[in-house]
Design a protein around this motif. Structure first.
Motif, short mmCIF file in Angstrom:
data_model
loop_
_atom_site.label_atom_id
_atom_site.label_comp_id
_atom_site.label_asym_id
_atom_site.label_seq_id
_atom_site.Cartn_x
_atom_site.Cartn_y
_atom_site.Cartn_z
N MET A 17 0.51 -1.70 0.38
CA MET A 17 -0.17 0.17 -0.61
C MET A 17 0.98 1.47 -0.12
SD MET A 17 -3.11 0.95 0.92
CE MET A 17 -3.89 -0.12 1.82
N ASP A 18 0.70 1.79 -1.17
CA ASP A 18 1.42 3.47 -1.54
C ASP A 18 0.32 4.07 0.35
OD1 ASP A 18 2.82 5.28 -1.96
OD2 ASP A 18 1.59 5.86 -3.87
N ILE A 19 1.68 5.31 0.60
CA ILE A 19 1.12 5.86 1.77
C ILE A 19 0.36 7.15 0.95
CG2 ILE A 19 1.81 8.11 3.24
CD1 ILE A 19 3.76 5.87 3.97
N THR A 20 0.95 7.82 -0.01
CA THR A 20 0.55 9.14 -0.37
C THR A 20 -0.61 8.59 -1.53
OG1 THR A 20 1.98 10.34 0.86
CG2 THR A 20 0.86 11.64 -1.42
N LYS A 59 -2.92 -8.50 5.91
CA LYS A 59 -1.37 -8.57 5.93
C LYS A 59 -0.69 -6.99 5.15
CE LYS A 59 -0.23 -12.84 7.69
NZ LYS A 59 -1.21 -14.07 7.81
N ILE A 60 -0.77 -6.14 5.11
CA ILE A 60 -0.64 -4.86 4.45
C ILE A 60 0.73 -4.67 4.75
CG2 ILE A 60 -1.08 -2.80 4.10
CD1 ILE A 60 -3.70 -3.48 5.41
N ILE A 61 2.20 -3.75 3.88
CA ILE A 61 2.98 -3.47 4.15
C ILE A 61 3.27 -2.26 2.86
CG2 ILE A 61 5.38 -3.75 3.04
CD1 ILE A 61 5.27 -7.23 2.58
N MET A 62 3.76 -1.29 4.03
CA MET A 62 3.68 0.47 3.15
C MET A 62 4.37 0.77 2.43
SD MET A 62 0.62 0.96 4.32
CE MET A 62 0.47 2.85 4.33
N CYS A 63 3.87 1.23 1.84
CA CYS A 63 5.11 1.92 0.74
C CYS A 63 5.68 2.60 0.90
CB CYS A 63 4.60 1.18 -1.19
SG CYS A 63 4.40 -0.26 -0.97
N SER A 64 6.30 3.84 0.86
CA SER A 64 7.07 4.80 1.34
C SER A 64 8.00 5.54 0.25
CB SER A 64 6.83 5.31 3.13
OG SER A 64 7.82 5.23 3.40
N ALA A 65 7.67 7.39 0.50
CA ALA A 65 8.88 7.82 -0.13
C ALA A 65 10.07 8.09 1.43
CB ALA A 65 8.71 8.27 -1.03
N MET A 95 3.95 9.20 8.46
CA MET A 95 3.41 8.52 7.93
C MET A 95 3.85 7.17 8.35
SD MET A 95 2.19 10.82 4.66
CE MET A 95 0.48 10.68 4.37
N VAL A 96 5.04 6.93 7.80
CA VAL A 96 4.85 5.38 8.05
C VAL A 96 4.41 4.88 9.77
CG1 VAL A 96 6.70 3.26 8.70
CG2 VAL A 96 6.12 5.05 6.34
N VAL A 97 5.29 5.82 10.66
CA VAL A 97 4.51 5.49 12.17
C VAL A 97 3.46 5.69 12.28
CG1 VAL A 97 5.04 6.82 14.43
CG2 VAL A 97 6.51 6.61 12.85
N GLU A 98 3.02 6.52 11.23
CA GLU A 98 1.15 5.87 11.73
C GLU A 98 0.25 4.73 11.02
OE1 GLU A 98 -1.49 9.40 9.75
OE2 GLU A 98 -0.05 10.47 10.27
N SER A 99 0.72 5.02 10.25
CA SER A 99 0.47 3.10 9.15
C SER A 99 0.64 2.47 9.95
CB SER A 99 1.24 3.41 8.10
OG SER A 99 1.38 4.35 7.26
#
Length: 121
Positions: A53-56, A77-83, A89-93
């Motif tokens: 899952m992309d964040i933005t 099961k979700i893995i975040m993708c961040s720049a 936002m990663v911490v929030e995710s």
């Protein structure tokens, strides 16, 4: 093994990169979404084993999509993708229920490591 993956990113190029990386390593891409709202709809319809899952994103950000998916599937099961530079936002995710995160530009070994860790395989 968690094989069925839903790839969520508003950039078609990023989805393509992830899909190529994952399919050549034996994972099945069951769907793609361009925003959080679409991700929720596809998650319900496709019941993937794992989501990247992309964040933005437009329409609905990834963090909110994680919250909503976890509200009806606590085991998602979700893995975040961040720049770079999106630590807040990663911490929030992660607080919302994401299990791990990977940073763009994607490094194949890190992507595979996150998927193995999150899927428990």
């Amino acid at each position: 093994m968690s094989n069925k993956i839903l790839v969520v990113d508003d950039a078609a190029f990023m989805r393509l990169m992830l899909k190529n990386m994952l399919t050549k390593n034996g994972y099945e891409i069951v769907g793609e979404a361009e925003n959080g709202q679409e991700a929720i709809e596809k998650y319900r319809a496709l019941t993937p084993d794992l989501v990247t899952m992309d964040i933005t994103m437009p329409v609905m950000e990834g963090v909110e999509a994680v919250r909503q998916i976890k509200s009806f599937d606590p085991d998602a099961k979700i893995i975040m993708c961040s720049a770079m530079g999106q630590q807040t936002m990663v911490v929030e995710s992660l607080q919302a229920g994401a299990r791990d995160f990977i940073v763009k530009p994607f490094q194949e070994e890190r992507v595979l490591e996150a998927i193995r860790k999150v899927s428990g395989k």
